[in-house]
Structure formats: structure tokens, C-alpha cells
Design an enzyme around this catalytic site. Structure first.
Site, PDB file in Angstrom:
ATOM      1  N   GLU A 204      13.459   1.114   0.282  1.00  0.00           N
ATOM      2  CA  GLU A 204      12.644   0.896  -0.895  1.00  0.00           C
ATOM      3  C   GLU A 204      12.988  -0.473  -1.468  1.00  0.00           C
ATOM      4  OE1 GLU A 204       9.768   1.142  -2.348  1.00  0.00           O
ATOM      5  OE2 GLU A 204      10.009   3.320  -2.143  1.00  0.00           O
TER       6      GLU A 204
ATOM      7  N   CYS B 224       6.897   6.003  -0.040  1.00  0.00           N
ATOM      8  CA  CYS B 224       7.777   5.816   1.117  1.00  0.00           C
ATOM      9  C   CYS B 224       6.952   5.095   2.168  1.00  0.00           C
ATOM     10  CB  CYS B 224       8.265   7.165   1.639  1.00  0.00           C
ATOM     11  SG  CYS B 224       9.233   7.038   3.166  1.00  0.00           S
TER      12      CYS B 224
END
Length: 262
Positions: free
Chosen positions: A117, A2
Site C-alpha cells: 500500500e 488492494c
């Protein structure tokens, strides 16, 4: 991993959602961000003894505080190591010294609205072997629109070059815990942050809960997530605006990954 997320809810709204009793002034004043990047200041929710006048401590209180994203272990020589410790893998939480102690006594939630992402795509036919691999950014957020409470750890680092009475002598830093991606998200990336459901918040923050029990929480049920392809602008930390989470009308991904309500 992340590496980017968004947190644009008002501090009071976050506090109401997470039953926070005390909001630090710097956490209250932190502006909304649609592109939170490593080493940025971020809000964290913690449970700690309340500091009283004279240096004593009172009852355990749930607080909204400010930290720097990228955990700096207490034993670090300088804070630069934090840029490499924005994530902590569930698989090594008990093994790595930087994470083992915080897992036992310094757990936090990082309130977010979602995260980004990048999905790696196939090179187009005829492209040179060394051509840059194309990627499609995705905005991933709770399917029900609720706050995304990212499981995290936090730590205190003392700058010994500063005087004992210098308010900047302590750096508070935090890391986001990640795990293997769920079946519906693994097509985008093989890792994802741990987003805890409401039923897990109290136990995760409770300092009386030990490391082994905490591992059970962080490897347990998570929040269902929705996905949507977004534009390339999020790739630059210079861009920070609400339109970053708008759906990409012409995604380069030929096989758009859809999960939840997008």
C-alpha cells in the site's frame, strides 16, 4: 484498496497450509510473484463439487485453482470490466449484483504472503500546488509470518464466441474483499484487504454457508499485520523480485508507520 500483493510460496506449501485436496496443474505451475498486479493470473482456494467422468459431479472438494484477478460478472458483455473490479467493498457486497450472488455461493481465499500500500505524504515546503504528491510504499504482511488468506469472491464468465468444446470458453476470475483500515493501518491507507484467521477459513469456503452468515465472517476478526517501508521499485509491474519486500534503508516518509514486527 488492494492493488498489489505478493504470492511466492510453493503451491504444495499453500495446499498443505490450507488443507487443499486437489491442485489444478496450471495453479501448480504458476511461478512465484513478488508483484501481483490486476488482471494477472492468481491462485484461489475454493470448495466445489468434484467433476467426474461423463459430466457428473462428486463430493465437495477443496481445490487450488487458477483465476484472473479482477472479477468478471457472468452477465458482462466482455471481460474488460474485470480490470475495474479487483476489489469488492464489504459495505456493498449485498447490494451490488456483481458481488451478491458470488457472496452467497462462490467465495474463495486468495493465498498471499502480504500486500503493498502507498501512504500519501505532505508536499515539501515551497512545492508548486500542482506538484505530484509524494508517496511511501509499504509492505504489509501477517505479523506471525503465516500465510495471508485474503477473503475473495470468484465467478465464471462464458465467452460465447468460442465453441462448446473449446477449453478456453470459460474464464474464472476473482476479486479481493476490502474493508475500512484497522486503527494501526489507517495512517497508511483508509482501506485494507480482509485477511481471515485460520478459524474462519472453513466456514468462509463452505458453500452451505449463506450470504448473511458470510457477511458475519468477513466483518469479523482479522489477522494482525506488520508493516515496513519498501522502495519505489514495486510501483512498476515490470519489477518482480524478492528484494521488493526488503526494508527501504532511506524512506522518504518522515514519520514511518510501524506495526507488528515489520
Amino acid at each position: 484498496m488492494c492493488g498489489r500483493y505478493a504470492s511466492f510460496r510453493d503451491a504444495q506449501d499453500i495446499s498443505d497450509d490450507l488443507a487443499v485436496a486437489e491442485i489444478a496443474e496450471d495453479a501448480r505451475l504458476l511461478p512465484p510473484s513478488w508483484n501481483v498486479a490486476p488482471t494477472d493470473p492468481v491462485r484461489i482456494v475454493v470448495e466445489r463439487p468434484k467433476r467426474l467422468e461423463g459430466g457428473s459431479t462428486g463430493e465437495i472438494t477443496r481445490m487450488l485453482r487458477l483465476a484472473r484477478w479482477g472479477l468478471v460478472p457472468s452477465w458482462a458483455k466482455d471481460p474488460s470490466i474485470g480490470a475495474r473490479m479487483i476489489n469488492a467493498r464489504t459495505e456493498t457486497l449485498l447490494d451490488k449484483s456483481a458481488f451478491a450472488k458470488p457472496l452467497a455461493v462462490r467465495r474463495c481465499l486468495l493465498p498471499a504472503d502480504g500486500y503493498y500500500e502507498w501512504r500519501k505524504l505532505e508536499l515539501p515546503p515551497g512545492a508548486p500546488a500542482r506538484a505530484k504528491v509524494p508517496k511511501q510504499p509499504y509492505w504489509i504482511h501477517p505479523d506471525d509470518g503465516d500465510v495471508a488468506a485474503l477473503a475473495g469472491l470468484y465467478e465464471f464468465w462464458r465467452d460465447r464466441s468460442k465453441a462448446d468444446d473449446d477449453p478456453d470458453r470459460w474464464l474464472v476470475s476473482a476479486t479481493v474483499i476490502t474493508t475500512a483500515a484497522s486503527e494501526d493501518l489507517e495512517r497508511i491507507h483508509d482501506r485494507m484487504p480482509v485477511v481471515l484467521p485460520r478459524a474462519s477459513w472453513d466456514a468462509w469456503l463452505d458453500p452451505a454457508v449463506g450470504a448473511e452468515e458470510a457477511m458475519g465472517i468477513v466483518t469479523g476478526p482479522q489477522v494482525g499485520m506488520a508493516t515496513r517501508p519498501v522502495g519505489d521499485a514495486v510501483g512498476s509491474v515490470q519489477n518482480n523480485r524478492p528484494s521488493l519486500i526488503d526494508v527501504d534503508p532511506d524512506p522518504r516518509d518522515p514519520d514511518v508507520v510501524t506495526a507488528g514486527r515489520g
